[in-house]
Design a protein around this motif. Structure first.
Motif, PDB file in Angstrom:
ATOM      1  N   PRO A 184       1.960  44.757  44.832  1.00  0.00           N
ATOM      2  CA  PRO A 184       3.128  45.419  44.241  1.00  0.00           C
ATOM      3  C   PRO A 184       4.313  44.471  44.067  1.00  0.00           C
ATOM      4  N   ASN A 185       4.490  43.533  45.011  1.00  0.00           N
ATOM      5  CA  ASN A 185       5.593  42.570  44.884  1.00  0.00           C
ATOM      6  C   ASN A 185       5.408  41.664  43.667  1.00  0.00           C
ATOM      7  N   ASP A 186       4.157  41.289  43.385  1.00  0.00           N
ATOM      8  CA  ASP A 186       3.875  40.505  42.180  1.00  0.00           C
ATOM      9  C   ASP A 186       4.353  41.258  40.935  1.00  0.00           C
ATOM     10  N   ILE A 187       4.047  42.549  40.906  1.00  0.00           N
ATOM     11  CA  ILE A 187       4.407  43.376  39.747  1.00  0.00           C
ATOM     12  C   ILE A 187       5.923  43.524  39.649  1.00  0.00           C
ATOM     13  N   LEU A 188       6.563  43.766  40.797  1.00  0.00           N
ATOM     14  CA  LEU A 188       8.021  43.948  40.797  1.00  0.00           C
ATOM     15  C   LEU A 188       8.747  42.692  40.314  1.00  0.00           C
ATOM     16  N   GLU A 189       8.249  41.527  40.690  1.00  0.00           N
ATOM     17  CA  GLU A 189       8.866  40.281  40.222  1.00  0.00           C
ATOM     18  C   GLU A 189       8.858  40.209  38.710  1.00  0.00           C
ATOM     19  N   VAL A 190       7.722  40.578  38.108  1.00  0.00           N
ATOM     20  CA  VAL A 190       7.620  40.541  36.646  1.00  0.00           C
ATOM     21  C   VAL A 190       8.542  41.584  36.024  1.00  0.00           C
ATOM     22  N   LEU A 191       8.599  42.767  36.613  1.00  0.00           N
ATOM     23  CA  LEU A 191       9.464  43.824  36.070  1.00  0.00           C
ATOM     24  C   LEU A 191      10.933  43.411  36.137  1.00  0.00           C
ATOM     25  N   ARG A 192      11.312  42.731  37.209  1.00  0.00           N
ATOM     26  CA  ARG A 192      12.712  42.317  37.357  1.00  0.00           C
ATOM     27  C   ARG A 192      13.102  41.257  36.327  1.00  0.00           C
ATOM     28  N   GLU A 193      12.138  40.444  35.922  1.00  0.00           N
ATOM     29  CA  GLU A 193      12.432  39.313  35.039  1.00  0.00           C
ATOM     30  C   GLU A 193      12.183  39.613  33.567  1.00  0.00           C
TER      31      GLU A 193
END
Length: 297
Positions: free
Chosen positions: A108-117
């Motif tokens: 989930p953290n991998d996904i959140l990083e992409v969503l934030r950027e």
């Protein structure tokens, strides 16, 4: 499949074949990337698909999630947006044309990083969908996957470039037709995120008894809402999910140890060896002792 994608898949297959000279599944120098090579089709195998992207470069595979069947080949990719117990089978492979595939695990953290950027919208109110899907492979995604595998042959580049390419891969998946399902796994407050929390809890405590009310509290849902969303994501109820985990773990223990069925039944959480034997036979087709004898032949 377009000619360009076909050629790129051929390139990817050669890269995987160079890395995996013998049959088996291999961890790589890139964290969360695994390669598989098999020279023959397989019997159905029970296992857990964790949150991941699965790509076949050569051959074909099928995953069965309860009654839902997912077939994927070089024209497709499969995504498991949550951890799921499945029956998987390689259906196209030969010594001349082996099955060649890779798996990229995603958090989930991998996904959140992409969503934030990025500008990808994150709406926690999107409806709950099945936690596994197959989509058609697109050229930009395949290009990124191939570049990631290429890094195995320049290991000095992995620490800097692998995280960047992995982000690009996740970005491409999120942009895909069903990308919202993976996105919802990471969005706090979404139904899928809440169900994923329950899934993690059951997987970490599969041998323990629980009440559905306890799981509803973990998910911050009503009992009826938990049951509905859990079934939508996994195709099964929380109790059925736990049962599959228990029986898969029991089979693994019986294969790897000399323990008897009654001892294993208690270890995985059953109070009645006879109930364990009945449910084991219902799932695997034979009682524990006969099933293990068949598998060890």
């Amino acid at each position: 499949m377009s000619e360009q994608i076909y050629k790129r898949q051929g390139d990817l297959a050669k890269l995987i074949e160079r890395y995996s000279e013998q049959d088996g599944t291999y961890a790589t120098a890139i964290p969360s990337l695994f390669m598989t090579r098999l020279s023959n089709a397989t019997e159905p195998k029970y296992g857990i698909y964790n949150t991941s992207l699965c790509v076949v470069a050569q051959g074909a595979k099928e995953a069965l999630l309860d009654q839902d069947r997912f077939r994927y080949s070089p024209a497709d990719y499969l995504v498991a947006s949550v951890d799921l117990p499945v029956i998987a089978q390689v259906i196209e492979a030969s010594p001349e044309v082996p099955y060649l595939a890779l798996k990229l695990e995603i958090t989930p953290n991998d996904i959140l990083e992409v969503l934030r950027e990025t500008q990808i919208k994150a709406d926690k109110k999107e409806s709950t969908k099945r936690g596994m899907y197959v989509s058609k492979m697109k050229q930009p995604l395949l290009n990124a996957i191939t570049r990631l595998v290429h890094l195995l042959y320049t290991p000095e580049d992995i620490p800097i470039l692998a995280p960047l390419i992995k982000k690009e891969i996740i970005y491409r998946v999120l942009q895909g037709e069903h990308g919202g399902r993976l996105k919802q796994t990471a969005i706090e407050g979404s139904s899928t995120h809440q169900i994923n929390t329950v899934i993690k809890h059951i997987m970490q405590n599969y041998e323990k008894s629980f009440k559905i009310e306890e799981l509803a509290k973990i998910a911050n849902m009503s009992v009826s809402s938990l049951y509905r969303h859990f079934t939508e994501v996994t195709t099964m109820s929380p109790i059925q999910f736990q049962k599959q985990l228990r029986l898969q773990e029991a089979r693994g223990l019986l294969l790897s140890e000399s323990a008897n069925a009654a001892d294993v039944a208690f270890r995985v959480g059953y109070e009645s060896p006879s109930q364990f034997s009945r449910e084991y036979a219902r799932m695997f087709g034979l009682p524990p002792k006969e099933d293990i004898q068949r598998l060890k032949v």
